[in-house]
Design a protein around this motif. Structure first.
Motif, PDB file in Angstrom:
ATOM      1  N   LYS A  46     154.660 103.169 -29.209  1.00 21.55           N
ATOM      2  CA  LYS A  46     154.362 104.410 -28.470  1.00 21.55           C
ATOM      3  C   LYS A  46     152.984 104.381 -27.800  1.00 21.55           C
ATOM      4  O   LYS A  46     152.124 103.587 -28.177  1.00 21.55           O
ATOM      5  CB  LYS A  46     154.408 105.585 -29.451  1.00 21.55           C
ATOM      6  N   ASN A  70     156.732 111.722 -29.332  1.00 23.81           N
ATOM      7  CA  ASN A  70     157.666 110.624 -29.046  1.00 23.81           C
ATOM      8  C   ASN A  70     157.003 109.462 -28.319  1.00 23.81           C
ATOM      9  O   ASN A  70     157.675 108.489 -27.975  1.00 23.81           O
ATOM     10  CB  ASN A  70     158.863 111.131 -28.235  1.00 23.81           C
ATOM     11  N   GLY A  90     159.762  99.942 -30.943  1.00 20.25           N
ATOM     12  CA  GLY A  90     159.535 100.863 -29.819  1.00 20.25           C
ATOM     13  C   GLY A  90     158.149 101.470 -29.845  1.00 20.25           C
ATOM     14  O   GLY A  90     157.953 102.660 -30.111  1.00 20.25           O
ATOM     15  N   ASN A 103     160.034 112.457 -36.465  1.00 21.31           N
ATOM     16  CA  ASN A 103     159.404 111.315 -35.797  1.00 21.31           C
ATOM     17  C   ASN A 103     158.646 110.404 -36.743  1.00 21.31           C
ATOM     18  O   ASN A 103     158.163 110.831 -37.778  1.00 21.31           O
ATOM     19  CB  ASN A 103     158.402 111.810 -34.734  1.00 21.31           C
ATOM     20  N   TYR A 152     152.657 106.962 -36.985  1.00 22.76           N
ATOM     21  CA  TYR A 152     151.700 106.986 -38.087  1.00 22.76           C
ATOM     22  C   TYR A 152     150.280 107.342 -37.655  1.00 22.76           C
ATOM     23  O   TYR A 152     149.488 107.776 -38.483  1.00 22.76           O
ATOM     24  CB  TYR A 152     151.730 105.637 -38.826  1.00 22.76           C
ATOM     25  N   GLU A 153     149.974 107.167 -36.381  1.00 19.31           N
ATOM     26  CA  GLU A 153     148.650 107.564 -35.894  1.00 19.31           C
ATOM     27  C   GLU A 153     148.449 109.078 -36.072  1.00 19.31           C
ATOM     28  O   GLU A 153     147.327 109.573 -36.057  1.00 19.31           O
ATOM     29  CB  GLU A 153     148.481 107.209 -34.410  1.00 19.31           C
ATOM     30  N   THR A 194     149.078 100.100 -28.731  1.00 18.57           N
ATOM     31  CA  THR A 194     148.940 101.564 -28.651  1.00 18.57           C
ATOM     32  C   THR A 194     147.459 101.930 -28.576  1.00 18.57           C
ATOM     33  O   THR A 194     146.600 101.181 -29.054  1.00 18.57           O
ATOM     34  CB  THR A 194     149.569 102.195 -29.916  1.00 18.57           C
TER      35      THR A 194
HETATM   36  N1  MTE Z   1     154.495 103.438 -32.348  1.00 20.33           N
HETATM   37  C1  MTE Z   1     153.272 103.698 -32.846  1.00 20.33           C
HETATM   38  N2  MTE Z   1     152.210 103.520 -32.061  1.00 20.33           N
HETATM   39  N3  MTE Z   1     153.089 104.125 -34.126  1.00 20.33           N
HETATM   40  C2  MTE Z   1     154.142 104.287 -34.975  1.00 20.33           C
HETATM   41  O1  MTE Z   1     153.936 104.666 -36.150  1.00 20.33           O
HETATM   42  N4  MTE Z   1     156.584 104.132 -35.270  1.00 20.33           N
HETATM   43  C3  MTE Z   1     157.772 103.356 -34.876  1.00 20.33           C
HETATM   44  C4  MTE Z   1     158.056 103.489 -33.378  1.00 20.33           C
HETATM   45  N5  MTE Z   1     156.842 103.379 -32.610  1.00 20.33           N
HETATM   46  C5  MTE Z   1     155.461 104.017 -34.489  1.00 20.33           C
HETATM   47  C6  MTE Z   1     155.598 103.616 -33.138  1.00 20.33           C
HETATM   48  C7  MTE Z   1     158.957 103.704 -35.648  1.00 20.33           C
HETATM   49  S1  MTE Z   1     158.991 103.199 -37.273  1.00 20.33           S
HETATM   50  C8  MTE Z   1     160.027 104.366 -35.093  1.00 20.33           C
HETATM   51  S2  MTE Z   1     161.479 104.583 -35.978  1.00 20.33           S
HETATM   52  C9  MTE Z   1     159.963 104.913 -33.728  1.00 20.33           C
HETATM   53  O2  MTE Z   1     158.679 104.758 -33.140  1.00 20.33           O
HETATM   54  C10 MTE Z   1     160.299 106.384 -33.754  1.00 20.33           C
HETATM   55  O3  MTE Z   1     160.358 106.906 -32.451  1.00 20.33           O
HETATM   56  P1  MTE Z   1     160.687 108.453 -32.236  1.00 20.33           P
HETATM   57  O4  MTE Z   1     159.761 109.239 -33.106  1.00 20.33           O
HETATM   58  O5  MTE Z   1     160.484 108.733 -30.785  1.00 20.33           O
HETATM   59  O6  MTE Z   1     162.133 108.650 -32.643  1.00 20.33           O
END
Ligand code: MTE
Length: 319
Positions: free
Chosen positions: A238, A220, A236, A79, A82-83, A172
């Motif tokens: 999170k 995720n 995407g 995954n 970064y948080e 986020t």
């Molecule tokens: N959302 C947050 N809040 N922090 C993140 O570091 N990384 C992004 C994205 N959403 C990220 C994020 C990146 S670079 C990717 S490739 C995808 O989340 C990875 O999603 P997954 O781990 O569910 O495959």
């Protein structure tokens, strides 16, 4: 690994029939009352809190790819979040105790309906669907993920953006207590992302709350994250706590951090390389170390649904 898909899980294993009927009656009552839902009685059973709990009443989607999904193991242990740390296995290790309830989403900006919504209230008007999507990370790897979520277009319509709303911005949670990664300034926290209103109302994007028919793992993006299958994975965002309708293009985390490397659009495009590596091919996670890389498809293969959004745009300049 044998994984049962939602279609194989009998509803009785998820929620009793009477509970299901209660929910239907409840929703009808809500509709009669002019859409103002007052008590969160039966629906809480539909979006369970605990990690790994099965999600009920999940429909199928015509947008699902026929490609074989990655294993739950691949999806939940490799995954970017970064948080919770910079390495691929950090999020699974460090997000174990992340608290996803109570959870609120604030909707603000140019829309008729705004406010702070408890997650269950936010989700209640929408139907859950499984969408098996190809996902392409900007780091030139890919996966196929059986998401469960709600249509972002439906969500946008529900909040009634005004004519001033040209973009939708997302944020986020930013909680240094729970998220060890935000104690370091690797990015300007909170993590931010955005879409044009036309992108956000396209039928493809979803707000995902599950994977493989179960509550989405914390790593995720629990309890709710964005999925935009024709764009690089970093779009995407999170663990969303804020959705804002804006008249100007919102700032987005990776674009703020390295504007020459990460654009606002971030459409998957095998012809436009990242300044430091090619985007022409990708490594499918789980295919084995000897597997050949596969060709990356324009718009990650979703061109039929989205190419029209960019007809008058120079995609080399607007990467
Ligand atoms: N959302 C947050 N809040 N922090 C993140 O570091 N990384 C992004 C994205 N959403 C990220 C994020 C990146 S670079 C990717 S490739 C995808 O989340 C990875 O999603 P997954 O781990 O569910 O495959």
């Amino acid at each position: 690994m044998l994984i049962r898909k939602p279609a194989d899980i009998r509803p009785s294993e998820i929620t009793s029939e009477s509970n299901y009927l209660n929910r239907r009656d409840f929703m009808r009552a809500g509709a009669i009352a002019g859409g103002t839902l007052l008590t969160p009685i039966s629906m809480s059973a539909m979006i369970p809190v605990s990690q790994g709990a099965a999600l009920g009443n999940v429909g199928n989607s015509a947008f699902s790819t026929g490609e074989a999904p990655n294993s739950f193991e691949d999806i939940s242990t490799y995954n970017n979040f970064y948080e919770f740390g910079l390495d691929k296995d950090d999020p699974a290790a460090n997000a174990k105790n992340f608290k996803t309830r109570p959870w609120t989403i604030e909707v603000e900006g140019h829309a008729n309906k705004t406010g702070v919504y408890d997650l269950d209230d936010f989700l209640r008007p929408f139907d859950l669907e499984e969408r098996i999507y190809r996902m392409r990370c900007v780091e030139a790897w890919s996966m196929v993920i059986p998401w469960v979520g709600i249509s972002l277009a439906e969500v946008i319509k529900y909040f009634e953006p005004t004519s001033k709303a040209k973009y939708v911005a997302f944020e986020t949670l930013n909680d240094p207590q729970q998220m060890p990664g935000v104690r370091r300034r690797v990015l300007d926290w909170p993590y931010r992302e955005g879409l044009t209103i036309a992108e956000a109302t396209n039928p493809l994007p979803i707000l995902a709350v599950g994977i493989y028919g179960k509550v989405i793992p914390n790593q995720n993006g629990a309890p709710i994250r964005l999925v935009v299958p024709w764009k690089y994975g970093f779009k995407g965002i999170k663990s969303i706590v804020k959705i804002r309708f804006t008249s100007t293009r919102p700032k987005t985390s990776w674009n703020m951090s390295a504007p020459r490397e990460y654009g606002f659009y971030a459409n998957v495009n095998p012809e436009v390389n990242h300044p430091r590596w090619s985007q022409a091919r990708e490594r499918r996670i789980g295919a084995g170390i000897f597997a050949r890389k596969q060709k990356t498809l324009m718009f990650n293969g979703y061109g039929e649904q989205v190419a029209h959004l960019y007809e008058n745009l120079n995609l080399r300049r607007n990467f």
